[in-house]
Design a protein around this motif. Structure first.
Motif, PDB file in Angstrom:
ATOM      1  N   ARG A 104       0.671  -1.210  -0.038  1.00  0.00           N
ATOM      2  CA  ARG A 104      -0.216  -0.029   0.005  1.00  0.00           C
ATOM      3  C   ARG A 104       0.970   1.110  -0.021  1.00  0.00           C
ATOM      4  NH1 ARG A 104      -4.503  -1.183   4.473  1.00  0.00           N
ATOM      5  NH2 ARG A 104      -5.294   1.043   3.980  1.00  0.00           N
ATOM      6  N   LEU A 105       2.248   1.124   0.383  1.00  0.00           N
ATOM      7  CA  LEU A 105       3.044   2.190   0.380  1.00  0.00           C
ATOM      8  C   LEU A 105       3.699   2.389  -0.905  1.00  0.00           C
ATOM      9  CD1 LEU A 105       4.931   2.109   3.827  1.00  0.00           C
ATOM     10  CD2 LEU A 105       3.405   3.765   3.145  1.00  0.00           C
ATOM     11  N   LEU A 106       3.579   1.389  -1.925  1.00  0.00           N
ATOM     12  CA  LEU A 106       4.258   1.233  -3.097  1.00  0.00           C
ATOM     13  C   LEU A 106       3.899   2.600  -3.861  1.00  0.00           C
ATOM     14  CD1 LEU A 106       4.427  -2.180  -4.516  1.00  0.00           C
ATOM     15  CD2 LEU A 106       6.242  -0.641  -4.076  1.00  0.00           C
ATOM     16  N   PHE A 107       2.781   2.924  -4.180  1.00  0.00           N
ATOM     17  CA  PHE A 107       2.384   4.250  -4.788  1.00  0.00           C
ATOM     18  C   PHE A 107       3.102   5.390  -4.552  1.00  0.00           C
ATOM     19  CE2 PHE A 107      -0.257   5.477  -0.927  1.00  0.00           C
ATOM     20  CZ  PHE A 107      -0.290   6.759  -1.059  1.00  0.00           C
ATOM     21  N   PHE A 108       3.455   5.784  -3.176  1.00  0.00           N
ATOM     22  CA  PHE A 108       4.301   6.693  -2.916  1.00  0.00           C
ATOM     23  C   PHE A 108       5.911   6.570  -3.422  1.00  0.00           C
ATOM     24  CE2 PHE A 108       7.066   9.112   0.165  1.00  0.00           C
ATOM     25  CZ  PHE A 108       6.735  10.361  -0.437  1.00  0.00           C
ATOM     26  N   GLU A 109       6.305   5.094  -3.237  1.00  0.00           N
ATOM     27  CA  GLU A 109       7.600   4.781  -3.726  1.00  0.00           C
ATOM     28  C   GLU A 109       7.836   5.064  -4.960  1.00  0.00           C
ATOM     29  OE1 GLU A 109       8.045   1.252  -1.789  1.00  0.00           O
ATOM     30  OE2 GLU A 109       8.030   2.131   0.474  1.00  0.00           O
ATOM     31  N   LEU A 110       6.906   4.485  -5.764  1.00  0.00           N
ATOM     32  CA  LEU A 110       7.147   4.539  -7.312  1.00  0.00           C
ATOM     33  C   LEU A 110       6.818   6.061  -7.671  1.00  0.00           C
ATOM     34  CD1 LEU A 110       5.137   1.329  -8.148  1.00  0.00           C
ATOM     35  CD2 LEU A 110       7.504   1.632  -8.059  1.00  0.00           C
ATOM     36  N   TRP A 111       6.165   6.772  -7.284  1.00  0.00           N
ATOM     37  CA  TRP A 111       6.138   8.052  -7.607  1.00  0.00           C
ATOM     38  C   TRP A 111       7.301   8.891  -7.547  1.00  0.00           C
ATOM     39  CZ3 TRP A 111       6.137  13.087  -4.861  1.00  0.00           C
ATOM     40  CH2 TRP A 111       5.744  14.172  -5.391  1.00  0.00           C
ATOM     41  N   LEU A 112       8.071   8.637  -6.369  1.00  0.00           N
ATOM     42  CA  LEU A 112       9.280   9.133  -5.910  1.00  0.00           C
ATOM     43  C   LEU A 112      10.335   8.825  -7.268  1.00  0.00           C
ATOM     44  CD1 LEU A 112       9.939   8.615  -2.205  1.00  0.00           C
ATOM     45  CD2 LEU A 112       9.281  10.863  -3.473  1.00  0.00           C
ATOM     46  N   THR A 113      10.222   7.508  -7.307  1.00  0.00           N
ATOM     47  CA  THR A 113      11.259   6.790  -8.673  1.00  0.00           C
ATOM     48  C   THR A 113      10.985   7.060 -10.019  1.00  0.00           C
ATOM     49  OG1 THR A 113      11.367   4.798  -6.713  1.00  0.00           O
ATOM     50  CG2 THR A 113      12.216   4.506  -9.049  1.00  0.00           C
ATOM     51  N   ASN A 114       9.765   7.072 -10.343  1.00  0.00           N
ATOM     52  CA  ASN A 114       9.384   6.996 -11.756  1.00  0.00           C
ATOM     53  C   ASN A 114       8.425   8.057 -12.203  1.00  0.00           C
ATOM     54  OD1 ASN A 114      10.999   5.281 -12.557  1.00  0.00           O
ATOM     55  ND2 ASN A 114       9.483   3.341 -12.725  1.00  0.00           N
ATOM     56  N   GLY A 115       7.726   8.799 -11.097  1.00  0.00           N
ATOM     57  CA  GLY A 115       6.753   9.718 -11.173  1.00  0.00           C
ATOM     58  C   GLY A 115       7.011  11.183 -11.178  1.00  0.00           C
ATOM     59  N   LEU A 116       8.400  11.678 -11.144  1.00  0.00           N
ATOM     60  CA  LEU A 116       8.466  13.035 -11.353  1.00  0.00           C
ATOM     61  C   LEU A 116       9.670  13.169 -12.232  1.00  0.00           C
ATOM     62  CD1 LEU A 116       8.994  13.998  -7.330  1.00  0.00           C
ATOM     63  CD2 LEU A 116       7.631  15.193  -8.976  1.00  0.00           C
ATOM     64  N   ASP A 117       9.498  14.308 -12.933  1.00  0.00           N
ATOM     65  CA  ASP A 117      10.636  14.375 -13.871  1.00  0.00           C
ATOM     66  C   ASP A 117      11.896  14.814 -13.189  1.00  0.00           C
ATOM     67  OD1 ASP A 117      10.918  17.811 -13.773  1.00  0.00           O
ATOM     68  OD2 ASP A 117       8.366  16.907 -13.685  1.00  0.00           O
ATOM     69  N   ASP A 118      12.903  14.910 -13.728  1.00  0.00           N
ATOM     70  CA  ASP A 118      14.298  15.269 -12.856  1.00  0.00           C
ATOM     71  C   ASP A 118      14.236  16.737 -12.195  1.00  0.00           C
ATOM     72  OD1 ASP A 118      15.283  12.615 -13.481  1.00  0.00           O
ATOM     73  OD2 ASP A 118      16.292  13.369 -15.229  1.00  0.00           O
ATOM     74  N   ASP A 119      13.774  17.593 -12.810  1.00  0.00           N
ATOM     75  CA  ASP A 119      14.040  19.110 -12.334  1.00  0.00           C
ATOM     76  C   ASP A 119      13.040  19.299 -11.133  1.00  0.00           C
ATOM     77  OD1 ASP A 119      15.531  19.574 -14.373  1.00  0.00           O
ATOM     78  OD2 ASP A 119      13.986  20.728 -15.799  1.00  0.00           O
ATOM     79  N   ASN A 120      11.694  18.650 -11.308  1.00  0.00           N
ATOM     80  CA  ASN A 120      10.883  18.593  -9.926  1.00  0.00           C
ATOM     81  C   ASN A 120      11.469  17.736  -8.983  1.00  0.00           C
ATOM     82  OD1 ASN A 120       8.789  20.642 -10.380  1.00  0.00           O
ATOM     83  ND2 ASN A 120       8.529  19.323 -12.220  1.00  0.00           N
ATOM     84  N   PHE A 121      12.106  16.607  -9.249  1.00  0.00           N
ATOM     85  CA  PHE A 121      12.663  15.861  -8.056  1.00  0.00           C
ATOM     86  C   PHE A 121      13.663  16.631  -7.577  1.00  0.00           C
ATOM     87  CE2 PHE A 121      16.139  12.990  -6.786  1.00  0.00           C
ATOM     88  CZ  PHE A 121      15.470  12.182  -5.668  1.00  0.00           C
ATOM     89  N   GLU A 122      14.659  17.164  -8.167  1.00  0.00           N
ATOM     90  CA  GLU A 122      15.856  17.982  -7.785  1.00  0.00           C
ATOM     91  C   GLU A 122      15.416  19.025  -6.729  1.00  0.00           C
ATOM     92  OE1 GLU A 122      19.115  17.481  -7.435  1.00  0.00           O
ATOM     93  OE2 GLU A 122      18.752  15.796  -8.707  1.00  0.00           O
ATOM     94  N   ARG A 123      14.042  19.741  -7.278  1.00  0.00           N
ATOM     95  CA  ARG A 123      13.422  20.870  -6.626  1.00  0.00           C
ATOM     96  C   ARG A 123      13.226  20.452  -5.130  1.00  0.00           C
ATOM     97  NH1 ARG A 123       8.252  22.265  -5.959  1.00  0.00           N
ATOM     98  NH2 ARG A 123       7.611  20.755  -7.302  1.00  0.00           N
ATOM     99  N   ILE A 124      12.436  19.157  -5.126  1.00  0.00           N
ATOM    100  CA  ILE A 124      11.840  18.841  -3.710  1.00  0.00           C
ATOM    101  C   ILE A 124      12.949  18.222  -2.848  1.00  0.00           C
ATOM    102  CG2 ILE A 124       9.391  18.496  -4.565  1.00  0.00           C
ATOM    103  CD1 ILE A 124       9.822  15.524  -4.631  1.00  0.00           C
TER     104      ILE A 124
END
Length: 209
Positions: A104-124
């Motif tokens: 049930r936690l996977l949705f969040f982990e997968l969003w961190l891994t694949n759901g964000l583009d590089d620029d927004n990942f770096e931002r957060i």
């Protein structure tokens, strides 16, 4: 620390014996916390604010901590006596519960891994404080991550396979006996010198350790 040990002794004294009621209360508490976390799924978008993201990651950390603690407690209780059927059942149930919660936690982990583009990942990531290292570790798995459905299957197989192997190993090892032969020097009453005597001991695994 001495204070931690006092706290531990009080906790153990309160919960000596059957841990089943404690585990059930903890599971309900984690389920409630999980539902609250799942309700924040709408936060997951590339433009998420640092405040909303910190709320999510702190909630995720709290859930992970609760799961780790209750699973460790069930395993420690099982390790006390691997022939205790109640402790064995609780440990197995807790591992199953842990697998479900992790799915049930996977949705969040997968969003961190694949759901964000590089620029927004770096931002957060740069504004995540103590969580930044965790975020970057998760991101490293991006090339090897599958879709949520497949990851749930793999996660369940991994978790439950671990349960079966570890419990089987514990039961086998704890039932083994080891014969130890050693020579010791013994001075009998009235004797002037010690004499070498051969002694044989049979020890189980806890005694040997």
């Amino acid at each position: 620390t001495p204070e931690n040990r006092k706290n531990l002794e009080r906790i153990v004294a309160r919960h000596d014996g059957d841990f089943s009621p404690l585990f059930e209360r903890r599971k309900k508490e984690i389920e409630r916390c999980m539902r609250e976390f799942e309700n924040k799924r709408s936060y997951l978008n590339p433009d998420i604010t640092p405040q909303d993201f910190l709320s999510l990651i702190n909630h995720y950390a709290e859930l992970s901590d609760k799961l780790e603690r209750v699973c460790a407690a069930s395993y420690l209780k099982f390790s006390e006596d691997t022939s205790d059927t109640n402790a064995k059942k609780n440990n197995y149930d807790m591992r199953i519960f842990n697998a479900r919660m992790n799915n049930r936690l996977l949705f969040f982990e997968l969003w961190l891994t694949n759901g964000l583009d590089d620029d927004n990942f770096e931002r957060i990531a740069k504004q995540a404080g103590e969580h930044e290292r965790f975020l970057r570790e998760e991101r490293r798995f991006k090339p090897y991550t599958l879709d949520e459905g497949m990851e749930k299957i793999l996660n369940s197989l991994h978790m439950l396979g671990q349960v079966e192997r570890s419990e089987f190993y514990e039961e086998v090892i704890s039932s083994l006996e080891f014969t130890i032969h050693e020579d010791i020097m013994v001075k009998k009453r009235g004797a002037k010198r010690k004499k070498k005597v051969s002694v044989t001991k049979t020890l189980n695994e806890p005694q040997l350790m």
